[in-house]
Design a protein around this motif. Structure first.
Motif, PDB file in Angstrom:
ATOM      1  N   LEU A   9      -6.742   1.590   6.087  1.00  0.00           N
ATOM      2  CA  LEU A   9      -6.344   3.128   5.437  1.00  0.00           C
ATOM      3  C   LEU A   9      -7.140   4.372   6.419  1.00  0.00           C
ATOM      4  CD1 LEU A   9      -9.135   2.792   2.168  1.00  0.00           C
ATOM      5  CD2 LEU A   9      -6.573   2.871   2.629  1.00  0.00           C
ATOM      6  N   ALA A  10      -7.711   4.185   7.235  1.00  0.00           N
ATOM      7  CA  ALA A  10      -8.020   5.164   8.628  1.00  0.00           C
ATOM      8  C   ALA A  10      -6.973   5.054   9.931  1.00  0.00           C
ATOM      9  CB  ALA A  10      -9.414   4.707   8.903  1.00  0.00           C
ATOM     10  N   ALA A  11      -6.326   3.670   9.312  1.00  0.00           N
ATOM     11  CA  ALA A  11      -4.724   3.517  10.636  1.00  0.00           C
ATOM     12  C   ALA A  11      -4.045   4.048   9.919  1.00  0.00           C
ATOM     13  CB  ALA A  11      -4.979   1.433  10.457  1.00  0.00           C
ATOM     14  N   GLU A  12      -3.694   4.416   8.706  1.00  0.00           N
ATOM     15  CA  GLU A  12      -2.403   4.106   8.382  1.00  0.00           C
ATOM     16  C   GLU A  12      -2.162   5.838   7.529  1.00  0.00           C
ATOM     17  OE1 GLU A  12      -0.077   2.529   7.195  1.00  0.00           O
ATOM     18  OE2 GLU A  12      -0.380   1.246   8.531  1.00  0.00           O
ATOM     19  N   SER A  13      -3.720   6.537   7.778  1.00  0.00           N
ATOM     20  CA  SER A  13      -3.497   8.091   7.407  1.00  0.00           C
ATOM     21  C   SER A  13      -4.513   9.310   8.843  1.00  0.00           C
ATOM     22  CB  SER A  13      -4.234   8.288   6.108  1.00  0.00           C
ATOM     23  OG  SER A  13      -4.684   9.606   5.494  1.00  0.00           O
ATOM     24  N   SER A  14      -4.028  10.630   8.646  1.00  0.00           N
ATOM     25  CA  SER A  14      -4.626  11.231   9.332  1.00  0.00           C
ATOM     26  C   SER A  14      -5.566  11.646   8.765  1.00  0.00           C
ATOM     27  CB  SER A  14      -3.705  12.618  10.039  1.00  0.00           C
ATOM     28  OG  SER A  14      -2.958  12.978   8.772  1.00  0.00           O
ATOM     29  N   GLY A  15      -5.570  12.118   6.855  1.00  0.00           N
ATOM     30  CA  GLY A  15      -7.084  12.784   6.614  1.00  0.00           C
ATOM     31  C   GLY A  15      -8.274  11.747   6.719  1.00  0.00           C
ATOM     32  N   GLU A  16      -9.381  12.338   6.237  1.00  0.00           N
ATOM     33  CA  GLU A  16     -11.236  11.908   6.088  1.00  0.00           C
ATOM     34  C   GLU A  16     -10.648  10.614   5.533  1.00  0.00           C
ATOM     35  OE1 GLU A  16     -15.725  13.374   6.477  1.00  0.00           O
ATOM     36  OE2 GLU A  16     -13.546  14.043   5.702  1.00  0.00           O
ATOM     37  N   VAL A  17     -11.209   9.387   5.761  1.00  0.00           N
ATOM     38  CA  VAL A  17     -11.643   7.655   5.246  1.00  0.00           C
ATOM     39  C   VAL A  17     -12.918   7.953   5.198  1.00  0.00           C
ATOM     40  CG1 VAL A  17     -11.038   6.021   5.155  1.00  0.00           C
ATOM     41  CG2 VAL A  17      -9.700   7.059   5.532  1.00  0.00           C
ATOM     42  N   ILE A  18     -13.975   7.629   3.939  1.00  0.00           N
ATOM     43  CA  ILE A  18     -15.347   7.706   3.802  1.00  0.00           C
ATOM     44  C   ILE A  18     -15.195   6.005   2.916  1.00  0.00           C
ATOM     45  CG2 ILE A  18     -17.468   9.129   3.160  1.00  0.00           C
ATOM     46  CD1 ILE A  18     -16.403  11.429   2.685  1.00  0.00           C
ATOM     47  N   GLY A  19     -16.784   5.790   3.994  1.00  0.00           N
ATOM     48  CA  GLY A  19     -16.110   4.147   2.293  1.00  0.00           C
ATOM     49  C   GLY A  19     -17.880   4.005   1.510  1.00  0.00           C
ATOM     50  N   CYS A  20     -17.482   3.553   0.841  1.00  0.00           N
ATOM     51  CA  CYS A  20     -19.463   3.622   0.132  1.00  0.00           C
ATOM     52  C   CYS A  20     -19.351   2.428  -1.070  1.00  0.00           C
ATOM     53  CB  CYS A  20     -19.327   4.827  -1.316  1.00  0.00           C
ATOM     54  SG  CYS A  20     -20.138   5.451  -2.087  1.00  0.00           S
ATOM     55  N   ASP A  21     -20.920   2.201  -0.648  1.00  0.00           N
ATOM     56  CA  ASP A  21     -21.726   0.702  -0.996  1.00  0.00           C
ATOM     57  C   ASP A  21     -22.726   1.328  -1.341  1.00  0.00           C
ATOM     58  OD1 ASP A  21     -20.570  -1.795  -0.322  1.00  0.00           O
ATOM     59  OD2 ASP A  21     -22.222  -2.502  -0.942  1.00  0.00           O
ATOM     60  N   ALA A  22     -23.295   0.234  -2.262  1.00  0.00           N
ATOM     61  CA  ALA A  22     -23.966   0.028  -2.787  1.00  0.00           C
ATOM     62  C   ALA A  22     -25.474  -0.746  -1.087  1.00  0.00           C
ATOM     63  CB  ALA A  22     -24.619  -0.905  -4.518  1.00  0.00           C
ATOM     64  N   ASP A  23     -24.380  -1.798  -1.017  1.00  0.00           N
ATOM     65  CA  ASP A  23     -25.740  -2.540   0.203  1.00  0.00           C
ATOM     66  C   ASP A  23     -25.795  -1.688   1.519  1.00  0.00           C
ATOM     67  OD1 ASP A  23     -26.499  -4.453   1.766  1.00  0.00           O
ATOM     68  OD2 ASP A  23     -25.135  -5.978   0.934  1.00  0.00           O
ATOM     69  N   PRO A  24     -26.884  -1.745   1.715  1.00  0.00           N
ATOM     70  CA  PRO A  24     -27.002  -0.745   2.954  1.00  0.00           C
ATOM     71  C   PRO A  24     -26.313  -1.548   4.025  1.00  0.00           C
ATOM     72  CG  PRO A  24     -29.221  -1.442   2.059  1.00  0.00           C
ATOM     73  CD  PRO A  24     -28.187  -1.586   1.032  1.00  0.00           C
ATOM     74  N   ASP A  25     -26.556  -3.194   4.185  1.00  0.00           N
ATOM     75  CA  ASP A  25     -26.560  -4.375   5.419  1.00  0.00           C
ATOM     76  C   ASP A  25     -25.102  -3.906   5.190  1.00  0.00           C
ATOM     77  OD1 ASP A  25     -29.187  -4.782   6.151  1.00  0.00           O
ATOM     78  OD2 ASP A  25     -28.848  -6.405   4.427  1.00  0.00           O
ATOM     79  N   LEU A  26     -23.973  -4.059   4.942  1.00  0.00           N
ATOM     80  CA  LEU A  26     -22.677  -4.240   4.228  1.00  0.00           C
ATOM     81  C   LEU A  26     -21.968  -2.950   4.780  1.00  0.00           C
ATOM     82  CD1 LEU A  26     -21.770  -5.533   1.331  1.00  0.00           C
ATOM     83  CD2 LEU A  26     -21.913  -6.841   3.344  1.00  0.00           C
ATOM     84  N   LEU A  27     -23.173  -1.597   4.354  1.00  0.00           N
ATOM     85  CA  LEU A  27     -22.804  -0.347   5.085  1.00  0.00           C
ATOM     86  C   LEU A  27     -22.691  -0.095   6.563  1.00  0.00           C
ATOM     87  CD1 LEU A  27     -24.104   2.612   2.423  1.00  0.00           C
ATOM     88  CD2 LEU A  27     -21.442   2.152   2.841  1.00  0.00           C
ATOM     89  N   LEU A  84       0.903  -1.077   0.026  1.00  0.00           N
ATOM     90  CA  LEU A  84      -0.210  -0.084  -0.139  1.00  0.00           C
ATOM     91  C   LEU A  84       0.531   1.181   0.084  1.00  0.00           C
ATOM     92  CD1 LEU A  84      -2.573  -0.791   2.258  1.00  0.00           C
ATOM     93  CD2 LEU A  84      -2.418  -0.786   0.383  1.00  0.00           C
ATOM     94  N   GLU A  85       1.974   1.256   0.377  1.00  0.00           N
ATOM     95  CA  GLU A  85       3.108   2.602  -0.081  1.00  0.00           C
ATOM     96  C   GLU A  85       2.883   3.334  -0.950  1.00  0.00           C
ATOM     97  OE1 GLU A  85       7.088   0.948   0.511  1.00  0.00           O
ATOM     98  OE2 GLU A  85       6.602   0.228   2.558  1.00  0.00           O
ATOM     99  N   PRO A  86       2.741   2.714  -2.159  1.00  0.00           N
ATOM    100  CA  PRO A  86       2.532   3.956  -3.306  1.00  0.00           C
ATOM    101  C   PRO A  86       1.175   5.409  -3.363  1.00  0.00           C
ATOM    102  CG  PRO A  86       2.510   1.559  -4.471  1.00  0.00           C
ATOM    103  CD  PRO A  86       2.521   1.475  -2.726  1.00  0.00           C
ATOM    104  N   LEU A  87       0.649   4.812  -2.393  1.00  0.00           N
ATOM    105  CA  LEU A  87      -1.094   5.564  -2.038  1.00  0.00           C
ATOM    106  C   LEU A  87      -0.724   6.741  -1.365  1.00  0.00           C
ATOM    107  CD1 LEU A  87      -1.786   2.207  -2.857  1.00  0.00           C
ATOM    108  CD2 LEU A  87      -3.998   2.733  -1.729  1.00  0.00           C
ATOM    109  N   ALA A  88       0.648   6.385  -0.711  1.00  0.00           N
ATOM    110  CA  ALA A  88       1.155   7.354   0.163  1.00  0.00           C
ATOM    111  C   ALA A  88      -0.056   7.912   1.388  1.00  0.00           C
ATOM    112  CB  ALA A  88       1.602   8.396  -0.736  1.00  0.00           C
ATOM    113  N   LEU A  89       0.013   6.962   1.950  1.00  0.00           N
ATOM    114  CA  LEU A  89      -1.898   7.130   2.609  1.00  0.00           C
ATOM    115  C   LEU A  89      -1.267   8.628   3.219  1.00  0.00           C
ATOM    116  CD1 LEU A  89      -2.935   3.755   2.869  1.00  0.00           C
ATOM    117  CD2 LEU A  89      -3.357   5.254   1.906  1.00  0.00           C
ATOM    118  N   ASP A  90      -0.273   8.306   4.176  1.00  0.00           N
ATOM    119  CA  ASP A  90      -0.090   9.620   4.885  1.00  0.00           C
ATOM    120  C   ASP A  90       0.526  10.930   5.096  1.00  0.00           C
ATOM    121  OD1 ASP A  90       2.447   9.179   3.748  1.00  0.00           O
ATOM    122  OD2 ASP A  90       3.446   9.017   5.248  1.00  0.00           O
ATOM    123  N   THR A  91      -0.038  10.913   3.461  1.00  0.00           N
ATOM    124  CA  THR A  91      -0.345  12.774   3.536  1.00  0.00           C
ATOM    125  C   THR A  91      -1.495  13.289   2.629  1.00  0.00           C
ATOM    126  OG1 THR A  91       0.139  12.135   0.357  1.00  0.00           O
ATOM    127  CG2 THR A  91       1.955  11.976   1.435  1.00  0.00           C
TER     128      THR A  91
END
Length: 267
Positions: free
Chosen positions: A49-67, A24-31
Protein backbone atom coordinates in the motif's frame (compact mmCIF):
# COMPACT_ATOMS: atom_id res chain seq x y z
CA UNK A 1 -9.53 -14.86 16.96
CA UNK A 2 -6.78 -17.23 15.90
CA UNK A 3 -3.20 -16.09 16.40
CA UNK A 4 -0.27 -16.51 14.00
CA UNK A 5 3.46 -16.24 14.43
CA UNK A 6 5.62 -13.68 12.65
CA UNK A 7 7.44 -16.44 10.75
CA UNK A 8 4.16 -18.01 9.58
CA UNK A 9 2.76 -14.73 8.26
CA UNK A 10 5.99 -13.75 6.54
CA UNK A 11 6.34 -17.18 4.93
CA UNK A 12 2.78 -17.52 3.68
CA UNK A 13 2.62 -13.95 2.33
CA UNK A 14 6.17 -13.88 0.90
CA UNK A 15 6.09 -12.67 -2.69
CA UNK A 16 2.39 -11.81 -2.65
CA UNK A 17 1.60 -9.03 -5.14
CA UNK A 18 5.13 -9.31 -6.60
CA UNK A 19 3.88 -10.54 -9.97
CA UNK A 20 0.77 -8.37 -10.37
CA UNK A 21 -1.16 -5.72 -8.45
CA UNK A 22 -4.01 -5.52 -10.95
CA UNK A 23 -6.51 -6.86 -8.43
CA UNK A 24 -5.78 -3.83 -6.20
CA UNK A 25 -6.69 -1.30 -8.93
CA UNK A 26 -10.26 -0.71 -7.59
CA UNK A 27 -8.70 0.70 -4.41
CA UNK A 28 -7.41 3.68 -6.44
CA UNK A 29 -4.36 3.76 -4.20
CA UNK A 30 -2.72 6.65 -6.07
CA UNK A 31 -5.60 8.94 -5.01
CA UNK A 32 -5.63 8.08 -1.29
CA UNK A 33 -4.56 10.47 1.47
CA UNK A 34 -4.84 8.18 4.52
CA UNK A 35 -5.02 4.38 4.44
CA UNK A 36 -5.55 2.00 7.36
CA UNK A 37 -4.42 -1.64 7.13
CA UNK A 38 -6.38 -3.52 9.82
CA UNK A 39 -4.88 -6.78 11.08
CA UNK A 40 -1.66 -5.75 9.35
CA UNK A 41 0.40 -8.51 10.95
CA UNK A 42 4.02 -8.15 9.88
CA UNK A 43 3.10 -5.47 7.35
CA UNK A 44 3.23 -7.51 4.14
CA UNK A 45 0.26 -5.66 2.64
CA UNK A 46 1.14 -2.38 4.36
CA UNK A 47 4.38 -2.08 2.42
CA UNK A 48 2.54 -2.71 -0.88
CA UNK A 49 0.00 0.00 0.00
CA UNK A 50 2.81 2.39 0.88
CA UNK A 51 4.60 1.66 -2.39
CA UNK A 52 1.46 2.29 -4.46
CA UNK A 53 0.22 5.40 -2.63
CA UNK A 54 1.77 8.77 -1.83
CA UNK A 55 -0.61 9.09 1.12
CA UNK A 56 -0.05 8.01 4.71
CA UNK A 57 -0.42 4.28 5.47
CA UNK A 58 -1.00 3.13 9.06
CA UNK A 59 -0.92 -0.48 10.23
CA UNK A 60 -3.16 -1.70 13.03
CA UNK A 61 -3.02 -5.05 14.82
CA UNK A 62 -3.82 -6.49 18.24
CA UNK A 63 -0.53 -8.43 18.46
CA UNK A 64 2.39 -6.30 19.73
CA UNK A 65 5.00 -8.75 18.44
CA UNK A 66 3.63 -8.54 14.90
CA UNK A 67 3.38 -4.75 15.15
CA UNK A 68 7.07 -4.54 16.02
CA UNK A 69 7.83 -6.17 12.66
CA UNK A 70 5.36 -4.01 10.70
CA UNK A 71 6.77 -0.89 12.35
CA UNK A 72 9.84 -1.23 10.11
CA UNK A 73 7.66 -0.38 7.11
CA UNK A 74 4.81 1.92 8.24
CA UNK A 75 3.60 3.71 11.39
CA UNK A 76 1.60 1.30 13.55
CA UNK A 77 -1.12 1.48 16.20
CA UNK A 78 -2.32 -1.31 18.50
CA UNK A 79 -6.02 -1.96 18.16
CA UNK A 80 -8.95 -4.36 17.92
CA UNK A 81 -10.71 -4.81 14.57
CA UNK A 82 -14.10 -4.50 16.30
CA UNK A 83 -13.14 -1.36 18.25
CA UNK A 84 -10.65 0.63 16.22
CA UNK A 85 -8.85 3.36 18.20
CA UNK A 86 -9.69 6.13 15.71
CA UNK A 87 -12.42 8.77 15.43
CA UNK A 88 -15.10 8.57 12.74
CA UNK A 89 -14.02 9.43 9.18
CA UNK A 90 -10.28 9.31 9.86
CA UNK A 91 -9.28 7.52 6.64
CA UNK A 92 -10.41 7.46 3.02
CA UNK A 93 -9.57 3.75 2.63
CA UNK A 94 -9.65 0.95 5.21
CA UNK A 95 -8.36 -2.44 4.04
CA UNK A 96 -7.60 -5.85 5.51
CA UNK A 97 -5.93 -8.98 4.19
CA UNK A 98 -6.78 -12.50 5.40
CA UNK A 99 -8.43 -11.06 8.51
CA UNK A 100 -12.16 -11.68 8.09
CA UNK A 101 -11.56 -15.43 7.72
CA UNK A 102 -10.32 -15.42 11.31
CA UNK A 103 -13.14 -13.36 12.84
CA UNK A 104 -16.39 -14.71 14.29
CA UNK A 105 -18.45 -11.79 12.91
CA UNK A 106 -17.00 -10.37 9.66
CA UNK A 107 -19.95 -8.02 9.12
CA UNK A 108 -19.37 -6.35 12.50
CA UNK A 109 -15.74 -5.75 11.57
CA UNK A 110 -16.71 -4.29 8.19
CA UNK A 111 -19.18 -1.96 9.92
CA UNK A 112 -16.38 -0.76 12.21
CA UNK A 113 -14.08 -0.23 9.20
CA UNK A 114 -16.84 1.85 7.59
CA UNK A 115 -17.13 3.99 10.71
CA UNK A 116 -13.56 5.26 10.33
CA UNK A 117 -13.63 5.55 6.52
CA UNK A 118 -15.02 8.41 4.46
CA UNK A 119 -15.03 6.45 1.21
CA UNK A 120 -13.88 2.85 0.62
CA UNK A 121 -13.50 -0.37 2.59
CA UNK A 122 -11.71 -3.34 1.03
CA UNK A 123 -11.09 -6.93 2.11
CA UNK A 124 -8.54 -9.28 0.56
CA UNK A 125 -9.70 -12.74 1.63
CA UNK A 126 -8.65 -16.24 0.53
CA UNK A 127 -10.79 -19.25 -0.21
CA UNK A 128 -8.74 -21.86 1.60
CA UNK A 129 -11.04 -24.64 0.39
CA UNK A 130 -9.98 -24.01 -3.22
CA UNK A 131 -6.19 -24.21 -2.82
CA UNK A 132 -4.53 -26.15 -5.63
CA UNK A 133 -1.37 -28.25 -5.17
CA UNK A 134 0.85 -29.68 -7.91
CA UNK A 135 3.70 -31.75 -6.48
CA UNK A 136 6.34 -34.16 -7.77
CA UNK A 137 5.38 -36.35 -4.78
CA UNK A 138 2.23 -38.08 -5.99
CA UNK A 139 0.58 -38.39 -2.57
CA UNK A 140 1.12 -34.80 -1.46
CA UNK A 141 -1.82 -33.15 -3.23
CA UNK A 142 -4.39 -35.68 -1.97
CA UNK A 143 -3.05 -35.64 1.58
CA UNK A 144 -3.07 -31.85 1.69
CA UNK A 145 -6.69 -31.83 0.50
CA UNK A 146 -7.64 -34.30 3.23
CA UNK A 147 -5.83 -32.34 5.92
CA UNK A 148 -7.22 -29.02 4.73
CA UNK A 149 -10.75 -30.40 4.65
CA UNK A 150 -10.45 -31.70 8.21
CA UNK A 151 -9.05 -28.38 9.38
CA UNK A 152 -11.82 -26.37 7.69
CA UNK A 153 -14.45 -28.64 9.26
CA UNK A 154 -12.98 -28.02 12.70
CA UNK A 155 -12.12 -24.32 12.65
CA UNK A 156 -14.86 -22.06 14.11
CA UNK A 157 -14.57 -19.27 11.48
CA UNK A 158 -15.11 -19.25 7.73
CA UNK A 159 -11.59 -19.77 6.36
CA UNK A 160 -13.09 -20.42 2.91
CA UNK A 161 -14.76 -16.98 2.85
CA UNK A 162 -13.11 -15.74 -0.35
CA UNK A 163 -15.55 -13.99 -2.68
CA UNK A 164 -18.37 -14.49 -0.15
CA UNK A 165 -16.91 -11.58 1.82
CA UNK A 166 -19.33 -9.43 -0.17
CA UNK A 167 -22.11 -10.81 2.05
CA UNK A 168 -20.45 -9.19 5.06
CA UNK A 169 -20.31 -5.90 3.14
CA UNK A 170 -24.02 -6.20 2.32
CA UNK A 171 -24.86 -6.97 5.95
CA UNK A 172 -22.87 -3.94 7.08
CA UNK A 173 -24.77 -1.68 4.67
CA UNK A 174 -21.96 -1.02 2.19
CA UNK A 175 -22.47 -0.99 -1.58
CA UNK A 176 -20.13 -3.56 -3.12
CA UNK A 177 -18.40 -1.99 -6.12
CA UNK A 178 -16.33 -4.92 -7.35
CA UNK A 179 -14.70 -8.23 -6.49
CA UNK A 180 -11.48 -9.27 -8.21
CA UNK A 181 -9.56 -12.54 -7.96
CA UNK A 182 -5.82 -12.82 -7.40
CA UNK A 183 -4.03 -16.18 -7.22
CA UNK A 184 -1.05 -16.20 -4.88
CA UNK A 185 1.29 -18.82 -6.31
CA UNK A 186 4.16 -20.22 -4.26
CA UNK A 187 6.71 -22.59 -5.76
CA UNK A 188 9.38 -24.85 -4.30
CA UNK A 189 12.22 -25.96 -6.55
CA UNK A 190 16.03 -26.30 -6.42
CA UNK A 191 17.95 -24.64 -4.90
CA UNK A 192 15.73 -25.07 -1.84
CA UNK A 193 15.36 -22.27 0.68
CA UNK A 194 15.85 -22.87 4.39
CA UNK A 195 12.10 -22.39 4.81
CA UNK A 196 11.37 -25.14 2.26
CA UNK A 197 13.77 -27.49 4.02
CA UNK A 198 12.17 -26.72 7.37
CA UNK A 199 8.71 -27.39 5.95
CA UNK A 200 9.89 -30.75 4.59
CA UNK A 201 11.28 -31.77 7.98
CA UNK A 202 8.00 -30.82 9.64
CA UNK A 203 6.12 -33.01 7.18
CA UNK A 204 8.41 -35.96 7.87
CA UNK A 205 7.86 -35.65 11.62
CA UNK A 206 4.16 -34.82 11.37
CA UNK A 207 4.75 -31.63 13.35
CA UNK A 208 2.53 -29.53 11.11
CA UNK A 209 -0.47 -31.79 11.60
CA UNK A 210 0.25 -32.03 15.31
CA UNK A 211 -0.09 -28.24 15.58
CA UNK A 212 -3.59 -28.47 14.09
CA UNK A 213 -4.65 -31.69 15.82
CA UNK A 214 -7.10 -30.10 18.25
CA UNK A 215 -8.79 -28.10 15.51
CA UNK A 216 -9.02 -31.08 13.15
CA UNK A 217 -10.56 -33.26 15.85
CA UNK A 218 -13.16 -30.56 16.58
CA UNK A 219 -14.86 -31.59 13.34
CA UNK A 220 -16.10 -35.03 12.26
CA UNK A 221 -12.56 -36.47 11.95
CA UNK A 222 -12.01 -39.33 14.41
CA UNK A 223 -8.84 -40.09 16.40
CA UNK A 224 -8.23 -43.18 14.25
CA UNK A 225 -8.66 -41.18 11.04
CA UNK A 226 -6.29 -38.51 12.34
CA UNK A 227 -3.65 -41.11 13.23
CA UNK A 228 -3.99 -42.69 9.79
CA UNK A 229 -3.67 -39.30 8.11
CA UNK A 230 -0.63 -38.38 10.20
CA UNK A 231 1.08 -41.68 9.37
CA UNK A 232 0.55 -41.14 5.65
CA UNK A 233 1.62 -37.51 6.04
CA UNK A 234 4.93 -38.49 7.63
CA UNK A 235 5.59 -41.04 4.91
CA UNK A 236 4.90 -38.36 2.30
CA UNK A 237 7.31 -36.03 4.10
CA UNK A 238 10.07 -38.62 3.97
CA UNK A 239 9.54 -38.91 0.22
CA UNK A 240 9.75 -35.13 -0.08
CA UNK A 241 13.11 -35.16 1.70
CA UNK A 242 14.39 -38.00 -0.51
CA UNK A 243 13.47 -36.03 -3.62
CA UNK A 244 15.07 -32.90 -2.19
CA UNK A 245 18.32 -34.78 -1.60
CA UNK A 246 18.26 -35.72 -5.29
CA UNK A 247 17.16 -32.16 -6.21
CA UNK A 248 14.06 -33.62 -7.86
CA UNK A 249 11.34 -32.17 -5.62
CA UNK A 250 9.06 -29.53 -7.06
CA UNK A 251 5.83 -28.10 -5.67
CA UNK A 252 3.39 -25.42 -6.75
CA UNK A 253 0.63 -24.07 -4.51
CA UNK A 254 -2.00 -21.60 -5.72
CA UNK A 255 -4.18 -19.86 -3.12
CA UNK A 256 -7.11 -17.86 -4.57
CA UNK A 257 -7.62 -14.45 -2.95
CA UNK A 258 -10.60 -12.19 -3.63
CA UNK A 259 -10.41 -8.40 -3.34
CA UNK A 260 -13.85 -7.08 -2.40
CA UNK A 261 -14.33 -3.32 -2.44
CA UNK A 262 -17.31 -1.45 -0.97
CA UNK A 263 -18.28 2.19 -0.65
CA UNK A 264 -19.35 3.71 2.64
CA UNK A 265 -22.88 5.23 2.45
CA UNK A 266 -22.98 8.99 2.48
CA UNK A 267 -24.60 10.43 5.60
Amino acid sequence: MREFSESYLSRTREGMWADSREALEPLALDTRDRILDVGCGTGELSRVLAAESSGEVIGCDADPDLLSAADAHVPVVAGDAFQLPFPDDTFDLVVCQALLINLPDPAAAIAEFARVSTDLVAAVEPNNAAVEIDSSVDAEGDLERRARGAYIDGVPTDVALGADAREAFDDAGLAVLETRRYDHVRTVEPPYSEGALRDARRKATGAGLADDRETMLSGPLTEAEYDDLRGSWREMGRTVIEQMEAEEYRRMEAVPFFVTVGRVPRS
